[in-house]
Scaffold this active site. Structure first.
Site, PDB file in Angstrom:
ATOM      1  N   ASN A 104       0.826  -1.209   0.000  1.00 30.99           N
ATOM      2  CA  ASN A 104       0.000   0.000   0.000  1.00 30.99           C
ATOM      3  C   ASN A 104       0.863   1.263   0.000  1.00 30.99           C
ATOM      4  O   ASN A 104       0.455   2.306  -0.511  1.00 30.99           O
ATOM      5  CB  ASN A 104      -0.929  -0.009   1.212  1.00 30.99           C
ATOM      6  CG  ASN A 104      -1.920  -1.162   1.180  1.00 30.99           C
ATOM      7  OD1 ASN A 104      -2.147  -1.765   0.139  1.00 30.99           O
ATOM      8  ND2 ASN A 104      -2.528  -1.471   2.315  1.00 30.99           N
ATOM      9  N   GLU A 153      -2.505  -3.724  -5.406  1.00 24.76           N
ATOM     10  CA  GLU A 153      -3.878  -3.896  -4.903  1.00 24.76           C
ATOM     11  C   GLU A 153      -4.801  -2.759  -5.327  1.00 24.76           C
ATOM     12  O   GLU A 153      -5.487  -2.145  -4.508  1.00 24.76           O
ATOM     13  CB  GLU A 153      -3.878  -4.036  -3.373  1.00 24.76           C
ATOM     14  CG  GLU A 153      -3.242  -5.317  -2.920  1.00 24.76           C
ATOM     15  CD  GLU A 153      -3.423  -5.633  -1.434  1.00 24.76           C
ATOM     16  OE1 GLU A 153      -3.917  -4.783  -0.670  1.00 24.76           O
ATOM     17  OE2 GLU A 153      -3.052  -6.759  -1.049  1.00 24.76           O
ATOM     18  N   TYR A 194      -3.866 -13.473   2.431  1.00 25.31           N
ATOM     19  CA  TYR A 194      -3.415 -13.621   3.824  1.00 25.31           C
ATOM     20  C   TYR A 194      -4.468 -14.435   4.559  1.00 25.31           C
ATOM     21  O   TYR A 194      -5.665 -14.312   4.283  1.00 25.31           O
ATOM     22  CB  TYR A 194      -3.304 -12.250   4.499  1.00 25.31           C
ATOM     23  CG  TYR A 194      -2.197 -11.374   3.954  1.00 25.31           C
ATOM     24  CD1 TYR A 194      -0.903 -11.490   4.434  1.00 25.31           C
ATOM     25  CD2 TYR A 194      -2.458 -10.409   2.986  1.00 25.31           C
ATOM     26  CE1 TYR A 194       0.118 -10.675   3.953  1.00 25.31           C
ATOM     27  CE2 TYR A 194      -1.443  -9.594   2.491  1.00 25.31           C
ATOM     28  CZ  TYR A 194      -0.158  -9.730   2.978  1.00 25.31           C
ATOM     29  OH  TYR A 194       0.837  -8.929   2.506  1.00 25.31           O
ATOM     30  N   GLU A 245       1.921 -11.553  -2.564  1.00 25.86           N
ATOM     31  CA  GLU A 245       1.757 -11.364  -1.115  1.00 25.86           C
ATOM     32  C   GLU A 245       0.981 -12.559  -0.601  1.00 25.86           C
ATOM     33  O   GLU A 245      -0.180 -12.762  -0.983  1.00 25.86           O
ATOM     34  CB  GLU A 245       1.004 -10.078  -0.781  1.00 25.86           C
ATOM     35  CG  GLU A 245       1.826  -8.825  -1.038  1.00 25.86           C
ATOM     36  CD  GLU A 245       1.157  -7.554  -0.529  1.00 25.86           C
ATOM     37  OE1 GLU A 245       0.463  -7.602   0.505  1.00 25.86           O
ATOM     38  OE2 GLU A 245       1.332  -6.519  -1.195  1.00 25.86           O
TER      39      GLU A 245
HETATM   40  O1  AHR Z   1       1.757  -6.630   3.428  1.00 23.00           O
HETATM   41  C1  AHR Z   1       0.941  -5.706   4.074  1.00 23.00           C
HETATM   42  C2  AHR Z   1      -0.097  -5.084   3.170  1.00 23.00           C
HETATM   43  O2  AHR Z   1      -1.038  -6.046   2.789  1.00 23.00           O
HETATM   44  C3  AHR Z   1       0.392  -4.531   1.867  1.00 23.00           C
HETATM   45  O3  AHR Z   1       0.845  -3.226   1.994  1.00 23.00           O
HETATM   46  C4  AHR Z   1      -0.834  -4.568   1.002  1.00 23.00           C
HETATM   47  O4  AHR Z   1      -0.509  -4.717  -0.352  1.00 23.00           O
HETATM   48  C5  AHR Z   1      -1.636  -5.705   1.559  1.00 23.00           C
HETATM   49  O5  AHR Z   1      -2.953  -5.345   1.774  1.00 23.00           O
END
Ligand code: AHR
Length: 507
Positions: free
Chosen positions: A76, A177, A248, A297
């Site tokens: 971000n 993103e 994630y 990510e």
């Molecule tokens: O890795 C942390 C954050 O997670 C990154 O800045 C973003 O791309 C994602 O939402």
């Protein structure tokens, strides 16, 4: 019932292959977020700091982890970043508000320092350009700064800053993103796709050899997931070599451990879905091109109930200690499942970045003026990166299942095998998701004499156990005794790495 033993079987045959592993599948990510850069990568008054102020203890751990590629500077952060602030004499660099993480960015580390650090860490840089507050002009100027020979404005600026030779950065992300409403400069798919196409076109005129990653979805639950990829690829088809996926997994989202350990099924589905959409766009365009996937990510991330996840008030601080998740044994098993999930799709997943690397959601943690240490999640990544090079085999696995409401039937065994034809070895990576010990029978075809020579495990009776100072080596991998050549015992809730060598000899 605990104390029971489940059984599983795996057929390994070198004729059945998925793909050669792209080394860049073992990438990671360093963002200007929290203490990743300031306090992780760079701490000039640390006892181990080198002549550039980089922490030597951290560099040693990054090299040990065998990371191949590192994405930088965000995340971000990049969507509000003016890269020009981070080059040239340090005393002239401005301190800025970083709106993404409500932080103060002193710009003491920028592109040149990152490239210098990446060389010391022996990793390939993967740079992201700002398509949030900036656009085509800043992106093409950064490619010129990094990759053009001296003789033009930005390349001369690089030379004047002490770097006469081009850096030759190959991999570039077109923003970050951009589907997320939280992103500074968020766009809809059509707007972003058009901008990515134009920025990519200009960047490629500057350096035709670069590879470009367009932004896919931030996670599979995004309301625009699927439609976003379709539109973006349609618009940016001519420049896209890869499309990104981010994912994630927050332990707090799952009702119990069984459900949490099954979260890798979501990643598998997301990868399959994006590959199908990319192939659909190709079919519509009558193109034979297969777009690669960049899972740039991925990790476990404790977000729910975490006060520093969304910082909407309070003072802007320099390098605030945000998102310094402590990862336990269960998290390491999930990381193992996620790696296996990507390896099993290595024909499409060519790039992947464990997010992140240093302090922020990271396998390597540090204290200011203090130690650097390995979290539990360090180990599955390390094992896969060290031993998971070669050709991923299409293994046949039979194992019991358990039921999870969100997923249906889930295999007790998540496993894959990687064949290194030059060394004549096969390495099995496996997670026993179950609460019982598992007996795994291996049937090896066409590799005469191949037998286990080493069985490494990571497990603990306490799945909450973690490596936190002063007990930074509380959870360590250990070697299990080998029983019969074709019979392995995987402890309950464990990560296993089984190295198979000719005649079972060590290599
Ligand atoms: O890795 C942390 C954050 O997670 C990154 O800045 C973003 O791309 C994602 O939402």
């Amino acid at each position: 019932m605990a104390g029971d033993r489940s059984t599983a079987r795996m057929v390994i045959d070198p004729s059945f292959t998925i793909a050669d592993v792209d080394d860049r599948l073992y990438g990671s990510f360093v963002e200007h977020m929290g203490r990743a850069v300031y306090g992780g990568m760079w701490e000039p008054d640390h006892a181990t700091a080198d002549e550039d102020g980089f922490r030597g203890d951290v560099l040693a751990l990054v090299r040990e982890l065998a990371v191949t590629t590192i994405r930088y500077p965000g995340g971000n952060f990049v969507s509000g970043y003016d890269w020009e602030d981070g080059v040239g004499p340090r005393e002239l660099r401005p301190t800025r508000l970083d709106l993404a993480w409500r932080s103060l960015e002193p710009n003491l580390i920028g592109t040149d320092e990152f490239i210098a650090w990446a060389r010391k860490a022996r990793v390939e840089p993967m740079l992201a350009v700002n398509l949030g507050t900036r656009g085509i002009d800043a992106a093409r100027a950064l490619v010129e700064y990094c990759n053009s020979p001296a003789g033009t404005c930005w390349a001369d600026r690089r030379a004047a800053n002490g770097h006469p030779d081009p850096y030759g950065v190959r991999l570039w992300c077109l923003g970050n993103e951009m589907d997320g409403p939280w992103q500074i400069g968020h766009k809809d798919a059509a707007e972003y796709g058009t901008l990515a196409a134009e920025a990519g076109k200009a960047m490629r005129v500057v350096d035709p050899s670069i590879e470009l990653v367009v932004c896919g979805s931030s996670h599979s639950r995004m309301p625009t997931f699927g439609a976003w990829e379709d539109t973006v690829l349609d618009r940016a088809w001519d420049v896209a070599d890869y499309i990104s996926l981010h994912s994630y997994y927050d332990p707090a989202r799952y009702p119990d451990l069984d459900a949490y350990l099954a979260c890798s099924l979501d990643l598998g589905r997301m990868i399959d879905g994006v590959a199908a959409i990319a192939d659909g766009v190709a079919a519509r365009r009558r193109s034979r091109r297969r777009i690669g996937l960049s899972v740039d990510e991925w990790n476990v991330w404790y977000q729910r109930g975490n006060p520093d996840f969304e910082r909407t008030d309070g003072a802007f601080e320099r390098a605030p200690g945000i998102a310094q998740d402590v990862h336990n044994v269960a998290d390491a098993l999930v990381v193992g499942c996620l790696i296996i999930t990507m390896l099993r799709r290595a024909d499409r997943v060519r790039i992947a970045c464990l997010a992140q690397l240093l302090n922020t959601i990271a396998p390597i943690q540090t204290r200011d003026r203090g130690p650097a240490w390995r979290q539990t999640t360090f180990y599955p990544f390390l094992h896969a990166s060290r031993y998971g090079r070669g050709t991923v085999l299409r293994v046949e696995v039979q194992a019991g299942t358990y039921r999870v409401a969100e997923e249906g039937e889930v295999s007790l065994l998540e496993a894959t095998a990687v064949h290194d034809p030059d060394a004549g070895t096969v390495t099995i990576f496996a997670v026993n998701r179950g609460a019982d010990e598992m007996e795994l029978r291996t049937v090896v075809r066409d590799l005469p004499g191949l037998a286990p020579s080493e069985h490494i495990v990571l497990c603990d009776d306490d799945l909450d156990a973690a490596n936190t100072p002063p007990g930074v080596d509380r959870v360590l991998p250990r070697i299990l005794p080998l029983l019969e050549p074709d019979r392995l015992v995987l402890p309950p809730r464990s990560w296993s790495v089984v190295r198979m060598t000719p005649e079972g000899r060590g290599t």
